[in-house]
Scaffold this motif. Structure first.
Motif, mmCIF file in Angstrom:
data_model
loop_
_atom_site.group_PDB
_atom_site.id
_atom_site.type_symbol
_atom_site.label_atom_id
_atom_site.label_comp_id
_atom_site.label_asym_id
_atom_site.label_seq_id
_atom_site.Cartn_x
_atom_site.Cartn_y
_atom_site.Cartn_z
ATOM 1 N N ASP A 12 0.931 -1.264 0.124
ATOM 2 C CA ASP A 12 0.110 0.091 -0.073
ATOM 3 C C ASP A 12 0.797 1.190 -0.226
ATOM 4 O O ASP A 12 1.705 1.475 0.968
ATOM 5 N N THR A 67 -1.605 -1.251 -4.117
ATOM 6 C CA THR A 67 -2.727 -0.397 -3.713
ATOM 7 C C THR A 67 -2.073 0.995 -3.183
ATOM 8 O O THR A 67 -1.039 1.145 -2.860
ATOM 9 N N SER A 69 -2.663 5.775 -3.142
ATOM 10 C CA SER A 69 -2.965 6.830 -4.016
ATOM 11 C C SER A 69 -1.421 6.985 -4.758
ATOM 12 O O SER A 69 -1.641 7.427 -5.710
ATOM 13 N N ALA A 72 -0.528 3.319 -8.457
ATOM 14 C CA ALA A 72 -0.824 2.946 -10.025
ATOM 15 C C ALA A 72 0.289 3.113 -10.862
ATOM 16 O O ALA A 72 0.444 1.986 -11.697
ATOM 17 N N GLN A 84 -7.806 -0.598 -6.267
ATOM 18 C CA GLN A 84 -8.283 0.695 -5.549
ATOM 19 C C GLN A 84 -8.335 0.379 -4.178
ATOM 20 O O GLN A 84 -8.749 -0.487 -3.513
ATOM 21 N N GLU A 85 -7.806 1.305 -3.491
ATOM 22 C CA GLU A 85 -7.601 1.209 -1.858
ATOM 23 C C GLU A 85 -8.879 0.931 -1.080
ATOM 24 O O GLU A 85 -8.934 0.095 -0.160
#
Length: 425
Positions: A12, A67, A69, A72, A84-85
Protein backbone atom coordinates in the motif's frame (compact mmCIF):
# COMPACT_ATOMS: atom_id res chain seq x y z
CA UNK A 1 9.64 -17.88 6.61
CA UNK A 2 12.18 -19.34 4.25
CA UNK A 3 10.19 -22.61 4.17
CA UNK A 4 7.04 -21.05 2.69
CA UNK A 5 6.58 -22.07 -0.94
CA UNK A 6 4.14 -19.37 -2.11
CA UNK A 7 3.55 -15.86 -0.78
CA UNK A 8 0.89 -13.28 -1.67
CA UNK A 9 2.08 -9.72 -1.04
CA UNK A 10 0.16 -6.47 -0.91
CA UNK A 11 1.97 -3.13 -0.88
CA UNK A 12 0.00 0.00 0.00
CA UNK A 13 1.77 3.13 -1.28
CA UNK A 14 0.03 5.98 0.51
CA UNK A 15 0.53 9.73 0.55
CA UNK A 16 3.04 9.58 3.42
CA UNK A 17 3.78 5.90 4.16
CA UNK A 18 4.38 2.58 2.44
CA UNK A 19 2.86 -0.53 4.00
CA UNK A 20 3.67 -4.19 3.24
CA UNK A 21 1.66 -7.28 4.10
CA UNK A 22 2.82 -10.79 3.15
CA UNK A 23 0.51 -13.80 3.47
CA UNK A 24 1.02 -17.54 3.09
CA UNK A 25 -0.73 -18.05 -0.27
CA UNK A 26 -2.16 -21.42 0.84
CA UNK A 27 -3.54 -20.49 4.28
CA UNK A 28 -3.65 -16.65 4.13
CA UNK A 29 -1.80 -16.64 7.44
CA UNK A 30 0.09 -13.44 8.12
CA UNK A 31 3.84 -13.80 7.59
CA UNK A 32 5.19 -10.25 7.59
CA UNK A 33 4.07 -6.62 7.89
CA UNK A 34 5.91 -3.33 7.59
CA UNK A 35 4.93 0.34 7.94
CA UNK A 36 7.41 3.06 6.97
CA UNK A 37 7.26 6.76 6.07
CA UNK A 38 8.56 7.18 2.54
CA UNK A 39 9.46 10.88 2.63
CA UNK A 40 7.84 11.45 -0.80
CA UNK A 41 10.14 8.79 -2.35
CA UNK A 42 7.36 6.35 -3.17
CA UNK A 43 9.03 4.27 -5.88
CA UNK A 44 12.22 4.07 -3.84
CA UNK A 45 10.25 2.80 -0.85
CA UNK A 46 8.67 0.07 -2.98
CA UNK A 47 12.11 -0.89 -4.29
CA UNK A 48 13.33 -1.23 -0.70
CA UNK A 49 10.26 -3.33 0.13
CA UNK A 50 10.95 -5.67 -2.79
CA UNK A 51 14.56 -6.15 -1.74
CA UNK A 52 13.32 -6.94 1.76
CA UNK A 53 10.92 -9.55 0.38
CA UNK A 54 13.75 -11.15 -1.60
CA UNK A 55 15.69 -11.59 1.64
CA UNK A 56 12.71 -12.80 3.68
CA UNK A 57 11.40 -15.33 1.13
CA UNK A 58 14.41 -16.38 -0.96
CA UNK A 59 12.87 -19.63 -2.25
CA UNK A 60 9.19 -18.72 -2.42
CA UNK A 61 7.03 -17.96 -5.43
CA UNK A 62 5.81 -14.40 -4.84
CA UNK A 63 2.71 -12.74 -6.29
CA UNK A 64 2.25 -9.02 -5.81
CA UNK A 65 -0.60 -6.49 -5.93
CA UNK A 66 -0.29 -2.77 -5.24
CA UNK A 67 -2.78 -0.29 -3.82
CA UNK A 68 -2.82 3.26 -2.50
CA UNK A 69 -2.78 6.77 -3.91
CA UNK A 70 0.80 6.48 -5.19
CA UNK A 71 0.71 2.91 -6.46
CA UNK A 72 -0.86 2.95 -9.94
CA UNK A 73 2.20 4.04 -11.98
CA UNK A 74 4.46 1.72 -10.00
CA UNK A 75 2.11 -1.23 -10.56
CA UNK A 76 2.07 -0.39 -14.27
CA UNK A 77 5.87 -0.28 -14.36
CA UNK A 78 6.14 -3.67 -12.63
CA UNK A 79 3.30 -5.26 -14.63
CA UNK A 80 1.36 -6.35 -11.54
CA UNK A 81 -2.28 -5.78 -10.52
CA UNK A 82 -3.40 -2.49 -9.01
CA UNK A 83 -6.45 -2.49 -6.73
CA UNK A 84 -8.19 0.70 -5.63
CA UNK A 85 -7.62 1.22 -1.91
CA UNK A 86 -11.29 1.24 -0.88
CA UNK A 87 -11.75 -2.08 -2.69
CA UNK A 88 -8.64 -3.46 -0.98
CA UNK A 89 -9.94 -2.30 2.39
CA UNK A 90 -13.28 -3.96 1.74
CA UNK A 91 -11.53 -7.23 0.78
CA UNK A 92 -9.73 -7.33 4.13
CA UNK A 93 -12.80 -6.46 6.20
CA UNK A 94 -15.03 -8.94 4.38
CA UNK A 95 -12.52 -11.76 4.86
CA UNK A 96 -11.40 -11.07 8.43
CA UNK A 97 -14.12 -9.13 10.24
CA UNK A 98 -17.50 -10.02 8.69
CA UNK A 99 -19.43 -8.52 11.67
CA UNK A 100 -18.37 -5.04 10.56
CA UNK A 101 -21.01 -2.54 9.52
CA UNK A 102 -18.76 0.50 9.11
CA UNK A 103 -15.03 0.97 8.55
CA UNK A 104 -13.31 4.24 9.48
CA UNK A 105 -9.84 4.47 7.96
CA UNK A 106 -7.52 7.45 8.37
CA UNK A 107 -4.34 7.80 6.34
CA UNK A 108 -1.58 10.35 6.06
CA UNK A 109 -3.64 12.69 3.88
CA UNK A 110 -6.97 10.96 3.35
CA UNK A 111 -9.95 9.72 5.31
CA UNK A 112 -12.51 7.09 4.34
CA UNK A 113 -15.73 5.60 5.64
CA UNK A 114 -17.04 2.34 4.15
CA UNK A 115 -20.55 1.18 4.98
CA UNK A 116 -21.34 -2.55 4.87
CA UNK A 117 -24.51 -4.64 4.89
CA UNK A 118 -25.22 -8.37 4.97
CA UNK A 119 -26.37 -9.78 1.63
CA UNK A 120 -29.94 -11.00 2.15
CA UNK A 121 -29.41 -14.02 -0.09
CA UNK A 122 -25.89 -15.21 0.75
CA UNK A 123 -25.27 -13.60 4.12
CA UNK A 124 -21.92 -12.32 2.82
CA UNK A 125 -20.72 -8.83 3.63
CA UNK A 126 -21.42 -6.35 0.82
CA UNK A 127 -20.28 -2.75 0.46
CA UNK A 128 -23.37 -0.52 0.67
CA UNK A 129 -21.64 2.86 0.30
CA UNK A 130 -18.30 4.56 0.73
CA UNK A 131 -17.12 8.10 1.30
CA UNK A 132 -13.65 9.60 0.93
CA UNK A 133 -12.35 13.10 1.57
CA UNK A 134 -11.20 15.42 -1.20
CA UNK A 135 -7.82 17.01 -1.74
CA UNK A 136 -7.63 18.71 1.67
CA UNK A 137 -5.75 16.83 4.40
CA UNK A 138 -7.90 18.21 7.22
CA UNK A 139 -8.85 15.48 9.69
CA UNK A 140 -6.04 13.10 8.66
CA UNK A 141 -2.57 12.12 9.85
CA UNK A 142 -1.12 15.25 8.27
CA UNK A 143 -3.51 17.28 10.41
CA UNK A 144 -2.09 15.62 13.55
CA UNK A 145 1.44 16.43 12.36
CA UNK A 146 0.44 20.08 11.87
CA UNK A 147 -1.10 20.40 15.33
CA UNK A 148 1.84 18.62 16.98
CA UNK A 149 4.11 21.21 15.38
CA UNK A 150 2.00 24.11 16.69
CA UNK A 151 1.97 22.59 20.18
CA UNK A 152 5.71 21.89 19.99
CA UNK A 153 5.02 18.25 20.82
CA UNK A 154 6.99 15.36 19.28
CA UNK A 155 4.52 13.34 17.25
CA UNK A 156 5.40 10.26 19.33
CA UNK A 157 4.11 12.05 22.46
CA UNK A 158 0.90 13.45 20.97
CA UNK A 159 -1.38 10.57 21.95
CA UNK A 160 -0.09 10.48 25.54
CA UNK A 161 -0.74 14.22 25.81
CA UNK A 162 -4.28 13.82 24.45
CA UNK A 163 -4.91 10.98 26.90
CA UNK A 164 -4.13 13.37 29.78
CA UNK A 165 -6.46 16.06 28.39
CA UNK A 166 -9.66 16.88 30.26
CA UNK A 167 -11.13 19.95 28.54
CA UNK A 168 -12.32 19.97 24.91
CA UNK A 169 -12.14 23.24 23.00
CA UNK A 170 -13.89 23.93 19.70
CA UNK A 171 -11.18 23.59 17.02
CA UNK A 172 -11.65 23.47 13.27
CA UNK A 173 -11.02 20.02 11.81
CA UNK A 174 -11.51 21.03 8.17
CA UNK A 175 -8.19 22.79 7.70
CA UNK A 176 -4.84 22.84 9.49
CA UNK A 177 -4.46 26.58 8.86
CA UNK A 178 -7.63 27.41 10.74
CA UNK A 179 -7.01 24.83 13.45
CA UNK A 180 -3.76 26.68 14.14
CA UNK A 181 -5.67 29.96 14.15
CA UNK A 182 -8.04 28.48 16.75
CA UNK A 183 -5.23 27.01 18.84
CA UNK A 184 -2.82 29.95 19.04
CA UNK A 185 -5.15 32.27 21.04
CA UNK A 186 -5.95 29.37 23.39
CA UNK A 187 -2.26 28.81 23.97
CA UNK A 188 -1.86 32.52 24.62
CA UNK A 189 -4.67 32.33 27.17
CA UNK A 190 -2.97 29.46 29.01
CA UNK A 191 -4.81 26.40 27.69
CA UNK A 192 -2.79 23.26 28.32
CA UNK A 193 -1.17 21.37 25.47
CA UNK A 194 -2.80 18.19 26.76
CA UNK A 195 -6.27 19.73 26.42
CA UNK A 196 -5.46 21.08 22.97
CA UNK A 197 -4.16 17.69 21.78
CA UNK A 198 -7.40 16.09 22.98
CA UNK A 199 -9.38 18.87 21.28
CA UNK A 200 -7.55 18.15 18.01
CA UNK A 201 -8.70 14.51 18.20
CA UNK A 202 -12.28 15.66 18.74
CA UNK A 203 -11.91 17.96 15.72
CA UNK A 204 -10.77 15.00 13.60
CA UNK A 205 -13.67 12.82 14.74
CA UNK A 206 -16.15 15.64 14.15
CA UNK A 207 -14.73 16.30 10.68
CA UNK A 208 -14.75 12.61 9.73
CA UNK A 209 -18.27 11.89 10.92
CA UNK A 210 -19.78 15.16 9.73
CA UNK A 211 -17.85 15.46 6.49
CA UNK A 212 -18.00 11.85 5.32
CA UNK A 213 -21.08 10.20 6.81
CA UNK A 214 -23.26 13.06 5.54
CA UNK A 215 -26.50 11.71 6.93
CA UNK A 216 -25.82 7.97 6.56
CA UNK A 217 -26.41 6.13 9.84
CA UNK A 218 -23.12 4.97 11.33
CA UNK A 219 -24.10 1.56 12.66
CA UNK A 220 -21.83 -0.65 14.79
CA UNK A 221 -19.75 -2.71 14.93
CA UNK A 222 -17.21 -0.20 13.62
CA UNK A 223 -13.67 -1.14 12.64
CA UNK A 224 -10.88 1.45 13.01
CA UNK A 225 -7.93 1.28 10.62
CA UNK A 226 -4.92 3.20 9.38
CA UNK A 227 -1.75 4.61 10.90
CA UNK A 228 -3.27 7.62 12.74
CA UNK A 229 -5.75 5.31 14.51
CA UNK A 230 -3.10 2.67 15.18
CA UNK A 231 -0.60 4.97 16.85
CA UNK A 232 -3.18 7.20 18.56
CA UNK A 233 -5.52 4.91 20.53
CA UNK A 234 -6.96 7.95 22.30
CA UNK A 235 -8.40 8.98 18.94
CA UNK A 236 -10.35 5.71 18.84
CA UNK A 237 -11.62 6.49 22.35
CA UNK A 238 -12.80 9.88 21.09
CA UNK A 239 -14.70 8.27 18.19
CA UNK A 240 -16.15 5.77 20.65
CA UNK A 241 -17.31 8.60 22.92
CA UNK A 242 -18.82 10.69 20.12
CA UNK A 243 -20.65 7.67 18.66
CA UNK A 244 -21.67 6.35 22.11
CA UNK A 245 -20.22 2.90 21.34
CA UNK A 246 -19.98 0.00 23.77
CA UNK A 247 -16.76 -2.00 23.96
CA UNK A 248 -18.19 -4.87 21.89
CA UNK A 249 -19.19 -2.42 19.13
CA UNK A 250 -15.57 -1.41 18.47
CA UNK A 251 -13.23 -3.53 16.36
CA UNK A 252 -9.49 -2.82 16.47
CA UNK A 253 -7.92 -5.34 14.09
CA UNK A 254 -4.51 -6.93 14.28
CA UNK A 255 -2.08 -4.56 12.52
CA UNK A 256 -4.72 -1.93 11.65
CA UNK A 257 -2.01 0.19 10.03
CA UNK A 258 -1.58 -2.39 7.23
CA UNK A 259 -5.18 -3.50 6.69
CA UNK A 260 -5.37 -2.00 3.19
CA UNK A 261 -2.11 -3.72 2.19
CA UNK A 262 -3.54 -6.95 3.58
CA UNK A 263 -6.63 -6.47 1.43
CA UNK A 264 -4.42 -6.07 -1.63
CA UNK A 265 -2.68 -9.36 -0.75
CA UNK A 266 -6.04 -11.10 -0.28
CA UNK A 267 -7.25 -9.81 -3.65
CA UNK A 268 -4.62 -12.00 -5.33
CA UNK A 269 -6.54 -15.15 -4.39
CA UNK A 270 -9.94 -13.70 -5.33
CA UNK A 271 -10.33 -10.93 -7.91
CA UNK A 272 -6.83 -11.45 -9.39
CA UNK A 273 -6.62 -15.24 -9.07
CA UNK A 274 -5.99 -15.64 -12.81
CA UNK A 275 -4.06 -12.41 -13.39
CA UNK A 276 -0.30 -12.35 -14.07
CA UNK A 277 1.17 -11.21 -10.76
CA UNK A 278 4.22 -13.41 -10.11
CA UNK A 279 7.47 -11.48 -9.69
CA UNK A 280 11.12 -11.98 -8.91
CA UNK A 281 11.37 -9.35 -6.15
CA UNK A 282 15.08 -8.65 -6.67
CA UNK A 283 14.62 -8.18 -10.42
CA UNK A 284 11.49 -6.08 -9.86
CA UNK A 285 13.42 -3.87 -7.45
CA UNK A 286 16.05 -3.33 -10.11
CA UNK A 287 13.31 -2.24 -12.53
CA UNK A 288 12.49 0.65 -10.21
CA UNK A 289 16.02 2.06 -10.03
CA UNK A 290 15.71 5.71 -11.05
CA UNK A 291 11.96 5.44 -11.60
CA UNK A 292 9.59 8.10 -10.24
CA UNK A 293 5.80 8.26 -10.38
CA UNK A 294 6.10 11.08 -12.91
CA UNK A 295 7.88 8.82 -15.40
CA UNK A 296 6.05 7.33 -18.35
CA UNK A 297 6.95 5.56 -21.56
CA UNK A 298 5.14 7.92 -23.91
CA UNK A 299 6.76 10.35 -26.31
CA UNK A 300 6.63 13.96 -25.14
CA UNK A 301 3.76 16.01 -26.47
CA UNK A 302 4.16 18.86 -28.92
CA UNK A 303 5.21 22.04 -27.08
CA UNK A 304 2.85 25.01 -27.09
CA UNK A 305 5.58 27.21 -28.58
CA UNK A 306 8.42 26.03 -30.80
CA UNK A 307 10.41 29.24 -30.40
CA UNK A 308 10.68 32.24 -28.08
CA UNK A 309 9.35 34.43 -30.91
CA UNK A 310 6.15 32.34 -31.10
CA UNK A 311 5.64 32.75 -27.36
CA UNK A 312 6.12 36.53 -27.54
CA UNK A 313 3.67 36.78 -30.44
CA UNK A 314 1.11 34.80 -28.44
CA UNK A 315 1.59 37.09 -25.43
CA UNK A 316 1.07 40.17 -27.62
CA UNK A 317 -2.14 38.78 -29.11
CA UNK A 318 -3.52 37.85 -25.70
CA UNK A 319 -2.21 40.71 -23.61
CA UNK A 320 -4.39 41.49 -20.62
CA UNK A 321 -5.72 45.02 -20.35
CA UNK A 322 -4.02 47.34 -17.91
CA UNK A 323 -5.21 46.86 -14.35
CA UNK A 324 -8.43 48.89 -14.14
CA UNK A 325 -8.52 48.90 -10.34
CA UNK A 326 -7.06 51.09 -7.60
CA UNK A 327 -7.18 54.71 -6.45
CA UNK A 328 -6.16 56.05 -9.89
CA UNK A 329 -8.62 53.91 -11.84
CA UNK A 330 -11.55 55.30 -13.77
CA UNK A 331 -13.91 53.30 -11.55
CA UNK A 332 -12.58 54.93 -8.38
CA UNK A 333 -12.77 58.41 -9.88
CA UNK A 334 -16.30 57.85 -11.15
CA UNK A 335 -17.60 56.87 -7.71
CA UNK A 336 -15.65 59.36 -5.59
CA UNK A 337 -17.58 62.22 -3.99
CA UNK A 338 -15.79 65.14 -2.30
CA UNK A 339 -12.65 63.08 -1.73
CA UNK A 340 -14.57 60.15 -0.22
CA UNK A 341 -15.17 56.76 -1.82
CA UNK A 342 -18.05 54.61 -0.55
CA UNK A 343 -17.29 50.88 -0.96
CA UNK A 344 -18.41 47.50 0.32
CA UNK A 345 -15.72 45.07 1.57
CA UNK A 346 -15.90 41.35 0.76
CA UNK A 347 -13.46 38.88 2.33
CA UNK A 348 -12.98 35.32 1.06
CA UNK A 349 -10.84 33.48 3.61
CA UNK A 350 -9.81 30.21 1.99
CA UNK A 351 -7.74 27.32 3.31
CA UNK A 352 -4.55 28.66 1.70
CA UNK A 353 -5.27 32.18 0.44
CA UNK A 354 -7.03 35.36 1.55
CA UNK A 355 -8.93 37.48 -0.98
CA UNK A 356 -10.39 40.97 -0.52
CA UNK A 357 -12.67 42.96 -2.82
CA UNK A 358 -13.78 46.59 -2.62
CA UNK A 359 -17.05 47.06 -4.55
CA UNK A 360 -19.01 50.22 -5.33
CA UNK A 361 -22.75 50.62 -4.72
CA UNK A 362 -23.49 49.55 -8.28
CA UNK A 363 -21.37 46.38 -7.98
CA UNK A 364 -18.36 47.68 -9.93
CA UNK A 365 -15.04 46.37 -8.64
CA UNK A 366 -12.88 49.17 -7.24
CA UNK A 367 -9.92 47.22 -5.84
CA UNK A 368 -8.84 43.72 -4.84
CA UNK A 369 -6.21 41.73 -2.98
CA UNK A 370 -5.02 38.09 -3.16
CA UNK A 371 -2.23 36.48 -1.12
CA UNK A 372 -1.14 33.30 0.62
CA UNK A 373 -2.32 32.94 4.22
CA UNK A 374 1.22 32.37 5.53
CA UNK A 375 -0.33 30.37 8.38
CA UNK A 376 -1.95 33.51 9.83
CA UNK A 377 -4.91 34.64 7.70
CA UNK A 378 -6.10 37.33 10.11
CA UNK A 379 -2.72 39.06 10.11
CA UNK A 380 -2.46 38.80 6.31
CA UNK A 381 -5.88 40.44 5.97
CA UNK A 382 -5.04 43.12 8.55
CA UNK A 383 -1.88 44.12 6.70
CA UNK A 384 -3.74 44.15 3.39
CA UNK A 385 -6.48 46.43 4.75
CA UNK A 386 -3.92 48.83 6.22
CA UNK A 387 -2.09 48.97 2.87
CA UNK A 388 -5.36 49.61 1.01
CA UNK A 389 -6.23 52.44 3.37
CA UNK A 390 -2.77 53.97 3.05
CA UNK A 391 -2.77 53.72 -0.77
CA UNK A 392 -6.03 55.60 -1.04
CA UNK A 393 -4.99 58.14 1.59
CA UNK A 394 -1.84 58.85 -0.39
CA UNK A 395 -4.07 59.59 -3.39
CA UNK A 396 -6.19 61.96 -1.29
CA UNK A 397 -9.13 59.55 -1.02
CA UNK A 398 -10.89 58.51 2.18
CA UNK A 399 -12.48 55.07 2.04
CA UNK A 400 -15.96 54.78 3.55
CA UNK A 401 -16.66 51.09 4.23
CA UNK A 402 -20.43 50.76 3.98
CA UNK A 403 -20.50 47.11 5.06
CA UNK A 404 -18.39 43.95 5.39
CA UNK A 405 -19.22 40.41 4.29
CA UNK A 406 -17.16 37.23 4.84
CA UNK A 407 -17.07 33.80 3.25
CA UNK A 408 -14.71 30.81 2.84
CA UNK A 409 -13.16 28.46 5.38
CA UNK A 410 -12.57 31.40 7.73
CA UNK A 411 -16.06 32.85 7.29
CA UNK A 412 -16.99 32.75 10.99
CA UNK A 413 -13.49 33.60 12.22
CA UNK A 414 -13.41 36.81 10.17
CA UNK A 415 -17.02 37.57 10.99
CA UNK A 416 -16.21 37.55 14.70
CA UNK A 417 -12.86 39.29 14.36
CA UNK A 418 -14.13 42.18 12.19
CA UNK A 419 -17.73 42.34 13.48
CA UNK A 420 -18.85 41.82 9.90
CA UNK A 421 -22.35 42.73 8.79
CA UNK A 422 -22.90 39.46 6.91
CA UNK A 423 -21.32 36.04 6.48
CA UNK A 424 -22.25 33.27 4.05
CA UNK A 425 -21.11 29.86 2.88
Amino acid sequence: MGNVSAVDVGIDVGSTTTKICALDAKSNNLLHTSYERHGARQAESVRAALNSLARLFPRASIRLALTGSGAAPIADKLGVPFVQEVVANACAVQALYPRTRCAIELGGQDAKMIFFRANETTGALDVADMRMNGSCAGGTGAFIDEIASVLNLPIEQFDAAACRGRTVYDISGRCGVYAKTDIQPLLNQGASRDDLALSAFHAIAKQTLGGLAQGIDVRPPIIFEGGPLTFNPTLISVFKERLNLADDQVIVPDHPETMVARGAALSLSSMFADAPATIDPAAAAQTLVGFTSADDDHAPGKPFFETAAERKAFARRNQLPEEPHGPESAAAKAHMRNGRLRVWLGIDSGSTTTKLALVADDGQLIDSFYANNEGDPLEVARRALVRLRDRYAAAGITLDIAGVGTTGYGELLFNRALHADYHTV
